[in-house]
Design a protein around this motif. Sequence first.
Motif, mmCIF file in Angstrom:
data_model
loop_
_atom_site.group_PDB
_atom_site.id
_atom_site.type_symbol
_atom_site.label_atom_id
_atom_site.label_comp_id
_atom_site.label_asym_id
_atom_site.label_seq_id
_atom_site.Cartn_x
_atom_site.Cartn_y
_atom_site.Cartn_z
ATOM 1 N N ARG B 3 49.408 33.620 40.054
ATOM 2 C CA ARG B 3 48.764 34.080 38.831
ATOM 3 C C ARG B 3 48.727 35.599 38.878
ATOM 4 O O ARG B 3 48.873 36.213 39.940
ATOM 5 N N ILE B 5 46.273 37.473 38.692
ATOM 6 C CA ILE B 5 45.150 37.958 39.512
ATOM 7 C C ILE B 5 45.633 38.155 40.951
ATOM 8 O O ILE B 5 45.301 39.139 41.604
ATOM 9 N N THR B 6 46.439 37.218 41.447
ATOM 10 C CA THR B 6 46.975 37.340 42.804
ATOM 11 C C THR B 6 47.952 38.504 42.867
ATOM 12 O O THR B 6 47.912 39.322 43.795
ATOM 13 N N ALA B 36 42.822 27.196 32.397
ATOM 14 C CA ALA B 36 41.874 27.270 33.518
ATOM 15 C C ALA B 36 40.476 27.358 32.938
ATOM 16 O O ALA B 36 40.295 27.840 31.819
ATOM 17 N N GLU B 37 39.478 26.880 33.677
ATOM 18 C CA GLU B 37 38.114 26.915 33.137
ATOM 19 C C GLU B 37 37.634 28.375 33.067
ATOM 20 O O GLU B 37 37.873 29.159 33.979
ATOM 21 N N ASN B 39 35.068 31.309 33.150
ATOM 22 C CA ASN B 39 33.782 31.664 33.754
ATOM 23 C C ASN B 39 33.622 33.181 33.612
ATOM 24 O O ASN B 39 34.249 33.951 34.337
ATOM 25 N N GLU B 41 31.311 35.143 34.301
ATOM 26 C CA GLU B 41 30.719 35.798 35.465
ATOM 27 C C GLU B 41 31.811 36.166 36.479
ATOM 28 O O GLU B 41 31.808 37.245 37.066
ATOM 29 N N PHE B 42 32.739 35.230 36.674
ATOM 30 C CA PHE B 42 33.838 35.464 37.613
ATOM 31 C C PHE B 42 34.688 36.642 37.141
ATOM 32 O O PHE B 42 35.030 37.537 37.907
ATOM 33 N N GLY B 45 32.802 39.900 37.449
ATOM 34 C CA GLY B 45 32.687 40.257 38.862
ATOM 35 C C GLY B 45 33.990 40.785 39.424
ATOM 36 O O GLY B 45 34.000 41.616 40.339
ATOM 37 N N PHE B 46 35.094 40.304 38.882
ATOM 38 C CA PHE B 46 36.382 40.699 39.428
ATOM 39 C C PHE B 46 36.883 42.016 38.832
ATOM 40 O O PHE B 46 37.715 42.703 39.427
ATOM 41 N N LYS B 49 37.720 45.262 40.666
ATOM 42 C CA LYS B 49 38.792 45.205 41.663
ATOM 43 C C LYS B 49 40.176 45.362 41.034
ATOM 44 O O LYS B 49 41.180 45.519 41.737
ATOM 45 N N ILE B 50 40.250 45.254 39.702
ATOM 46 C CA ILE B 50 41.558 45.239 39.047
ATOM 47 C C ILE B 50 42.174 46.637 38.994
ATOM 48 O O ILE B 50 41.490 47.614 38.699
ATOM 49 N N LEU B 88 44.342 34.372 34.857
ATOM 50 C CA LEU B 88 44.273 33.034 35.465
ATOM 51 C C LEU B 88 45.191 31.980 34.853
ATOM 52 O O LEU B 88 45.416 30.944 35.473
#
Lengths: 416, 123
Positions: B3, B5-6, B36-37, B39, B41-42, B45-46, B49-50, B88
């Motif tokens: 993905r 994100i990875t 993908a579900e 979220n 918050e996720f 939170g991420f 870092k991006i 995602l």
Amino acid sequence: MHSYLFQFAQVHHEFRLPELSSIAELHGFPLSLLPQPEHRDPTRPFMIIGLEDEEHARILARRCILIKSVFVFYGQGFNYDELHAANQTHQGEWSRFAHDTSFRFLVTAYNHKIPQTRQREVIESFSYMGFLGKIDLKNPDIILTCFEEYDDCRGTTRERHEGDGHFRQVFFGRLLEEGSARLLIAKFDVKKRNYYGNTSMESEISLLMANQTLAAPGKLLYDPFMGTGSMAYPTAHFGAMVFGSDIDGRQMRGKEKIPGVIRAATQYGVASRILGLSTFDVTRNPWRCGELFDAIVTDPPYGVRAGAKRLGRKKELTPTQRDLDDQPYIPPTRPYELSHLAADLVILARYLLKPGGRLVFFLPTVTEEYEEVDVSTMICEGMDVIANSLQDFGSWGRRASRHFPFCTLWRINFFE
Amino acid sequence: MVRLITHNLLACHVKGCTSNNFPLEFKDAKLELREAEYNSEFIRGFLPKIEWKALVDTARQLGDTSLPLEQPEMLDDEFLKNLHHVLLEIHIEEGSMICPNCKHDYPISNGIPNMLLAEHEIG
């Protein structure tokens, strides 16, 4: 604070307190144990725990793998006089049920069977509570339970009912909730999994470890020794996203087109929470930056069948060997000493974890006596050990030495 | 299922390849979209870092233009949902990732990238 009586499964004692405190921390509520040593002994089946709210007791019952049931605590004693005296001090909590609530009264014992006649006597001894509601064995509004705890006499010959009444302690309370997380042990049973390997982690331990990671929706977890993904499924079940890497991609792939880890995750309905998989040696990792993960949870490879490997060659190649063109190129690997691996893992976790993040990993110790020293040699600045839980595998292998794999839980410091 | 994100977290790690080694460039990428579900918050939170430019450039190369060139200060729901989709729901199943600096080729097979290095590439 209110007192609750917890009944625990009599397995993996060393995981009991770390599991309870992890789930309390995850949900942000305090949990207090009684000061007396007999109420803090995780080898005994009952424990009285102080919680602020009934809801907190229910949260624990729904998430902690080792909880069998939770009761509103009414009393305990070393004999029935003490129990009844304690029960009367809790009158405020049960008197409201006395008038017309249907109920069932259970008298039972741990490590013993109480004869029916004495069960009846015990029930009658509670008559001062004045319960007038209907006795309903099938669908009662409340279940009152009286537990007698006996010493373990396994392996001894005795008469039926011998020693009846000579219990260690007796407990009394009203059933609040049966523990429902224990059902997950069967759900994640390795034998029923669509994809697993010969070193896949047993489901109960992997669930206990998952609880120690504080896995929850919105969290990002990492398993650097993903293997067949045993640690990923329970953590993903609790809502976390999980990334997995392994030096040997074949472990994650299996033989079919869809990688085995994805097939098993699909079976559990968590495929979309497997954030990604990648083949690399964690000691030569491509992570662009640190502080990425809320927790690292892993069962590092060890033992004869699946020793750890890292990139590199055992011996240098001769010039002729070097000229041979091996296609497709498979990088050589060399053995990875377990003590180095564990120490490297702690240092890696310090880099990759977010502040307050947790490292939970399984580590076998080969010594006759388990010593905490093994762990302390791996301590580095910025990482603290929170808990060590032992799992006794008994004798293992040909030599008489005992292997004690244990789970160790580390937390990164908030202040470095 | 590489993905984005990875992809946004992986850099070339060949010995000595320390500059211009991120982001890796997709070659012959075979895409798949999978729900993908969500979220929030996720995603929130991420966000810190991006590497924003790397993410937007890569998404555009793969044909998704839903993200703005500059990371907005206000995080509204629509933006977070677009970001969720880009991070995602876009999966690269086959192809490879090439280091812009040393040209190392990290092949992707069945959605699993092989980031192993050869013996002469490790320090």
